[in-house]
Design a protein around this motif. Structure first.
Motif, PDB file in Angstrom:
ATOM      1  N   ALA A 242       5.855  18.465  -5.257  1.00  0.00           N
ATOM      2  CA  ALA A 242       6.475  17.180  -4.922  1.00  0.00           C
ATOM      3  C   ALA A 242       5.419  16.175  -4.471  1.00  0.00           C
ATOM      4  N   ARG A 243       4.458  16.639  -3.697  1.00  0.00           N
ATOM      5  CA  ARG A 243       3.374  15.760  -3.237  1.00  0.00           C
ATOM      6  C   ARG A 243       2.524  15.279  -4.409  1.00  0.00           C
ATOM      7  N   ALA A 244       2.303  16.145  -5.389  1.00  0.00           N
ATOM      8  CA  ALA A 244       1.535  15.749  -6.576  1.00  0.00           C
ATOM      9  C   ALA A 244       2.269  14.642  -7.333  1.00  0.00           C
ATOM     10  N   GLU A 245       3.589  14.756  -7.429  1.00  0.00           N
ATOM     11  CA  GLU A 245       4.370  13.718  -8.114  1.00  0.00           C
ATOM     12  C   GLU A 245       4.313  12.409  -7.332  1.00  0.00           C
ATOM     13  N   TRP A 246       4.396  12.481  -6.021  1.00  0.00           N
ATOM     14  CA  TRP A 246       4.288  11.295  -5.157  1.00  0.00           C
ATOM     15  C   TRP A 246       2.974  10.573  -5.448  1.00  0.00           C
ATOM     16  N   LYS A 247       1.889  11.332  -5.466  1.00  0.00           N
ATOM     17  CA  LYS A 247       0.568  10.733  -5.698  1.00  0.00           C
ATOM     18  C   LYS A 247       0.456  10.167  -7.111  1.00  0.00           C
TER      19      LYS A 247
ATOM     20  N   VAL B   6      12.627   7.618  -3.318  1.00  0.00           N
ATOM     21  CA  VAL B   6      11.399   8.064  -3.980  1.00  0.00           C
ATOM     22  C   VAL B   6      11.078   9.501  -3.547  1.00  0.00           C
ATOM     23  N   GLU B   7      11.274   9.798  -2.278  1.00  0.00           N
ATOM     24  CA  GLU B   7      11.086  11.180  -1.803  1.00  0.00           C
ATOM     25  C   GLU B   7      12.009  12.126  -2.560  1.00  0.00           C
ATOM     26  N   ASN B   8      13.268  11.732  -2.709  1.00  0.00           N
ATOM     27  CA  ASN B   8      14.230  12.581  -3.424  1.00  0.00           C
ATOM     28  C   ASN B   8      13.813  12.797  -4.872  1.00  0.00           C
ATOM     29  N   TYR B   9      13.322  11.752  -5.526  1.00  0.00           N
ATOM     30  CA  TYR B   9      12.834  11.892  -6.898  1.00  0.00           C
ATOM     31  C   TYR B   9      11.686  12.907  -6.946  1.00  0.00           C
ATOM     32  N   CYS B  10      10.748  12.774  -6.044  1.00  0.00           N
ATOM     33  CA  CYS B  10       9.586  13.669  -6.033  1.00  0.00           C
ATOM     34  C   CYS B  10       9.998  15.112  -5.748  1.00  0.00           C
ATOM     35  N   VAL B  11      10.934  15.311  -4.839  1.00  0.00           N
ATOM     36  CA  VAL B  11      11.412  16.665  -4.533  1.00  0.00           C
ATOM     37  C   VAL B  11      12.098  17.258  -5.760  1.00  0.00           C
ATOM     38  N   ALA B  12      12.935  16.481  -6.431  1.00  0.00           N
ATOM     39  CA  ALA B  12      13.625  16.988  -7.621  1.00  0.00           C
ATOM     40  C   ALA B  12      12.626  17.334  -8.725  1.00  0.00           C
TER      41      ALA B  12
ATOM     42  N   LYS C  35       0.856  -1.183   0.000  1.00  0.00           N
ATOM     43  CA  LYS C  35       0.000   0.000   0.000  1.00  0.00           C
ATOM     44  C   LYS C  35       0.891   1.231   0.000  1.00  0.00           C
ATOM     45  N   ALA C  36       0.488   2.213  -0.760  1.00  0.00           N
ATOM     46  CA  ALA C  36       1.286   3.442  -0.841  1.00  0.00           C
ATOM     47  C   ALA C  36       1.148   4.257   0.440  1.00  0.00           C
ATOM     48  N   PRO C  37       2.267   4.617   1.033  1.00  0.00           N
ATOM     49  CA  PRO C  37       2.193   5.517   2.189  1.00  0.00           C
ATOM     50  C   PRO C  37       1.811   6.919   1.724  1.00  0.00           C
ATOM     51  N   ARG C  38       1.310   7.711   2.637  1.00  0.00           N
ATOM     52  CA  ARG C  38       0.961   9.092   2.320  1.00  0.00           C
ATOM     53  C   ARG C  38       2.234   9.875   2.019  1.00  0.00           C
ATOM     54  N   ALA C  39       2.077  10.873   1.182  1.00  0.00           N
ATOM     55  CA  ALA C  39       3.212  11.748   0.880  1.00  0.00           C
ATOM     56  C   ALA C  39       3.624  12.465   2.159  1.00  0.00           C
ATOM     57  N   PRO C  40       4.913  12.609   2.382  1.00  0.00           N
ATOM     58  CA  PRO C  40       5.368  13.310   3.576  1.00  0.00           C
ATOM     59  C   PRO C  40       4.826  14.744   3.630  1.00  0.00           C
ATOM     60  N   GLU C  41       4.452  15.183   4.810  1.00  0.00           N
ATOM     61  CA  GLU C  41       3.882  16.520   5.003  1.00  0.00           C
ATOM     62  C   GLU C  41       4.858  17.625   4.630  1.00  0.00           C
ATOM     63  N   TRP C  42       6.139  17.386   4.766  1.00  0.00           N
ATOM     64  CA  TRP C  42       7.131  18.435   4.532  1.00  0.00           C
ATOM     65  C   TRP C  42       7.338  18.736   3.052  1.00  0.00           C
ATOM     66  N   MET C  43       6.831  17.877   2.173  1.00  0.00           N
ATOM     67  CA  MET C  43       7.018  18.096   0.741  1.00  0.00           C
ATOM     68  C   MET C  43       6.198  19.296   0.253  1.00  0.00           C
ATOM     69  N   THR C  44       6.701  19.919  -0.807  1.00  0.00           N
ATOM     70  CA  THR C  44       5.943  21.007  -1.437  1.00  0.00           C
ATOM     71  C   THR C  44       4.737  20.411  -2.165  1.00  0.00           C
TER      72      THR C  44
END
Length: 128
Positions: A32-37, A57-63, A20-29
């Motif tokens: 970045a959160r849109a890319e995570w989703k 994966v967090e680093n990819y989304c932030v970039a 199951k996909a975890p929620r996008a971290p709250e600290w992301m912009t």
């Protein structure tokens, strides 16, 4: 031992993939959160990532989010040399990380070929 300089091994489903996909971290912009989703359902379906992979994966989304944020800034202020360099580095980082997780066409082919290696065809003359 064979050295495979420059050759990436095929991606294969992991032994303990996330179900199951975890929620996008709250600290992301927001970007970045849109890319995570956007990517997380694909990563879960392909059974590629584990809990240990989440930082990458967090680093990819932030970039990727940074690329989009800088592009929005360009629309407001025009092209700025410093921001252009930052965006270029973020694009390079995102592309490299995307390849790690099967998010580019070539790396998706590696995922698909690893899953389809045993096609059940026992023809010794078949070309693979």
């Amino acid at each position: 031992m064979t050295h495979l300089r420059g050759v990436k091994p095929a991606l294969t489903p992991d032994r303990d993939p996330l179900a199951k996909a975890p929620r996008a971290p709250e600290w992301m912009t927001l970007e970045a959160r849109a890319e995570w989703k956007r990517i997380m359902p694909r990563l879960i379906a392909d059974r590629i990532i584990t809990k240990a992979d989440l930082t990458g994966v967090e680093n990819y989304c932030v970039a990727t989010g940074r690329v989009r944020e800088i592009e929005a800034q360009f629309r407001l202020t025009g092209l700025e040399k410093t921001l252009f360099g930052m965006q270029n580095r973020a694009m390079q980082t995102a592309r490299q990380l995307a390849a790690e997780y099967g998010l580019s066409p070539v790396s998706r082919a590696r995922v698909g070929s690893a899953a389809n290696d045993d096609d059940g065809d026992d023809n010794p003359l078949a070309v693979k």
